[in-house]
Design an enzyme around this catalytic site. Structure first.
Site, PDB file in Angstrom:
ATOM      1  CE  LYS A   7      -3.978  -2.238   2.252  1.00 52.61           C
ATOM      2  NZ  LYS A   7      -4.976  -2.165   3.360  1.00 52.61           N
ATOM      3  CG  HIS A  21      -5.496  -6.453  -0.206  1.00 51.96           C
ATOM      4  ND1 HIS A  21      -6.694  -6.620   0.422  1.00 51.96           N
ATOM      5  CD2 HIS A  21      -5.508  -7.296  -1.277  1.00 51.96           C
ATOM      6  CE1 HIS A  21      -7.412  -7.533  -0.248  1.00 51.96           C
ATOM      7  NE2 HIS A  21      -6.711  -7.951  -1.286  1.00 51.96           N
ATOM      8  CG  ASN A  73      -3.686  -2.177   6.903  1.00 49.43           C
ATOM      9  OD1 ASN A  73      -3.557  -1.898   5.721  1.00 49.43           O
ATOM     10  ND2 ASN A  73      -4.724  -2.835   7.373  1.00 49.43           N
ATOM     11  CD  GLU A 110      -9.049  -9.366  -3.692  1.00 53.56           C
ATOM     12  OE1 GLU A 110      -9.927  -9.114  -2.848  1.00 53.56           O
ATOM     13  OE2 GLU A 110      -7.886  -9.725  -3.377  1.00 53.56           O
ATOM     14  CE1 TYR A 129      -9.546  -2.930   0.706  1.00 57.33           C
ATOM     15  CE2 TYR A 129      -8.372  -1.188  -0.449  1.00 57.33           C
ATOM     16  CZ  TYR A 129      -8.370  -2.314   0.361  1.00 57.33           C
ATOM     17  OH  TYR A 129      -7.175  -2.825   0.840  1.00 57.33           O
TER      18      TYR A 129
HETATM   19  P1  ATP Z   1      -7.228  -5.899   3.407  1.00 59.16           P
HETATM   20  O1  ATP Z   1      -8.592  -6.172   2.783  1.00 59.16           O
HETATM   21  O2  ATP Z   1      -6.649  -4.559   3.006  1.00 59.16           O
HETATM   22  O3  ATP Z   1      -6.280  -7.034   3.206  1.00 59.16           O
HETATM   23  P2  ATP Z   1      -8.206  -6.752   5.956  1.00 59.16           P
HETATM   24  O4  ATP Z   1      -8.874  -7.847   5.185  1.00 59.16           O
HETATM   25  O5  ATP Z   1      -7.279  -7.114   7.069  1.00 59.16           O
HETATM   26  O6  ATP Z   1      -7.391  -5.794   4.981  1.00 59.16           O
HETATM   27  P3  ATP Z   1     -10.717  -5.328   5.908  1.00 59.16           P
HETATM   28  O7  ATP Z   1     -11.712  -5.431   7.014  1.00 59.16           O
HETATM   29  O8  ATP Z   1     -10.965  -6.019   4.612  1.00 59.16           O
HETATM   30  O9  ATP Z   1      -9.297  -5.759   6.525  1.00 59.16           O
HETATM   31  O10 ATP Z   1     -10.493  -3.781   5.640  1.00 59.16           O
HETATM   32  C1  ATP Z   1      -9.922  -3.327   4.424  1.00 59.16           C
HETATM   33  C2  ATP Z   1      -8.990  -2.172   4.713  1.00 59.16           C
HETATM   34  O11 ATP Z   1      -9.759  -1.072   5.193  1.00 59.16           O
HETATM   35  C3  ATP Z   1      -7.981  -2.427   5.837  1.00 59.16           C
HETATM   36  O12 ATP Z   1      -6.832  -3.108   5.424  1.00 59.16           O
HETATM   37  C4  ATP Z   1      -7.646  -1.034   6.261  1.00 59.16           C
HETATM   38  O13 ATP Z   1      -6.732  -0.403   5.343  1.00 59.16           O
HETATM   39  C5  ATP Z   1      -9.007  -0.341   6.154  1.00 59.16           C
HETATM   40  N1  ATP Z   1      -9.749  -0.377   7.411  1.00 59.16           N
HETATM   41  C6  ATP Z   1     -10.346  -1.453   7.977  1.00 59.16           C
HETATM   42  N2  ATP Z   1     -10.953  -1.127   9.148  1.00 59.16           N
HETATM   43  C7  ATP Z   1     -10.723   0.207   9.308  1.00 59.16           C
HETATM   44  C8  ATP Z   1     -11.073   1.159  10.314  1.00 59.16           C
HETATM   45  N3  ATP Z   1     -11.800   0.809  11.381  1.00 59.16           N
HETATM   46  N4  ATP Z   1     -10.661   2.444  10.134  1.00 59.16           N
HETATM   47  C9  ATP Z   1      -9.935   2.811   9.046  1.00 59.16           C
HETATM   48  N5  ATP Z   1      -9.575   1.974   8.069  1.00 59.16           N
HETATM   49  C10 ATP Z   1      -9.950   0.682   8.195  1.00 59.16           C
HETATM   50 MG    MG Z   2     -10.068  -7.504   3.449  1.00 56.38          MG
END
Ligand code: ATP
Ligand code: MG
Length: 140
Positions: free
Chosen positions: A11, A117, A114, A128, A51
């Protein structure tokens, strides 16, 4: 266990801090092979489509802006049990909850920024990968 492919994104927070190689080293050390990789920058259409599953969440707008805020590195990773294995290597979504040695524990800035992904299922990985790579760009 089956050989799988998963989709990964390094990211903008990580490319900004020049961490592509450091993250790739963790991926390869875990036994995953990078079988496709390119550095791109997303516009709104790509970020919102990717997303879209989160479009009702309060953080959606910020997340889309963040994902467009700089270059990203999109990847296809291959290996045994690659989908679940990469989720383990990434660590918890919130770096505060991520286990030591995981990418997010070592490198992530916040729950949003973070660093990586990874697909959450084999079916989503296929979708994807198809959204981001042509078949000839993936060389196993
Ligand atoms: P990713 O899909 O990016 O691999 P993930 O599966 O661990 O991450 P998801 O719940 O799918 O988590 O959330 C997608 C992305 O949205 C997260 O990686 C993060 O960048 C962002 N995100 C998730 N929760 C929050 C939150 N509470 N506040 C801000 N950003 C968030
Ligand atoms: Mg996710």
């Amino acid at each position: 266990m089956a050989i799988e492919r998963t989709f990964s994104i390094i990211k903008p927070d990580a490319t900004r801090r020049n961490l592509t190689g450091a993250i790739n080293a963790v991926i390869e050390k875990a036994g995953l092979r990078i079988v496709a990789q390119k550095r791109v920058q997303w516009g709104p259409a790509q970020a919102e489509a990717f997303y879209g599953v989160h479009k009702e969440r309060p953080f959606f707008k910020d997340l889309v802006s963040f994902m467009m805020s700089g270059p990203i590195v999109v990847q296809v990773l291959e290996g045994e049990n690659a989908v679940a294995k990469y989720r383990e290597v990434m660590g918890a979504t919130n770096p505060a909850n991520a286990a030591p040695g995981t990418i997010r524990k070592e490198f992530a800035e916040s729950i949003e920024a973070n660093s990586v992904h990874g697909s959450d299922s084999v079916d989503n990985a296929k979708i994807e990968i198809g959204q981001n790579f042509a078949g000839f760009e993936i060389v196993g």
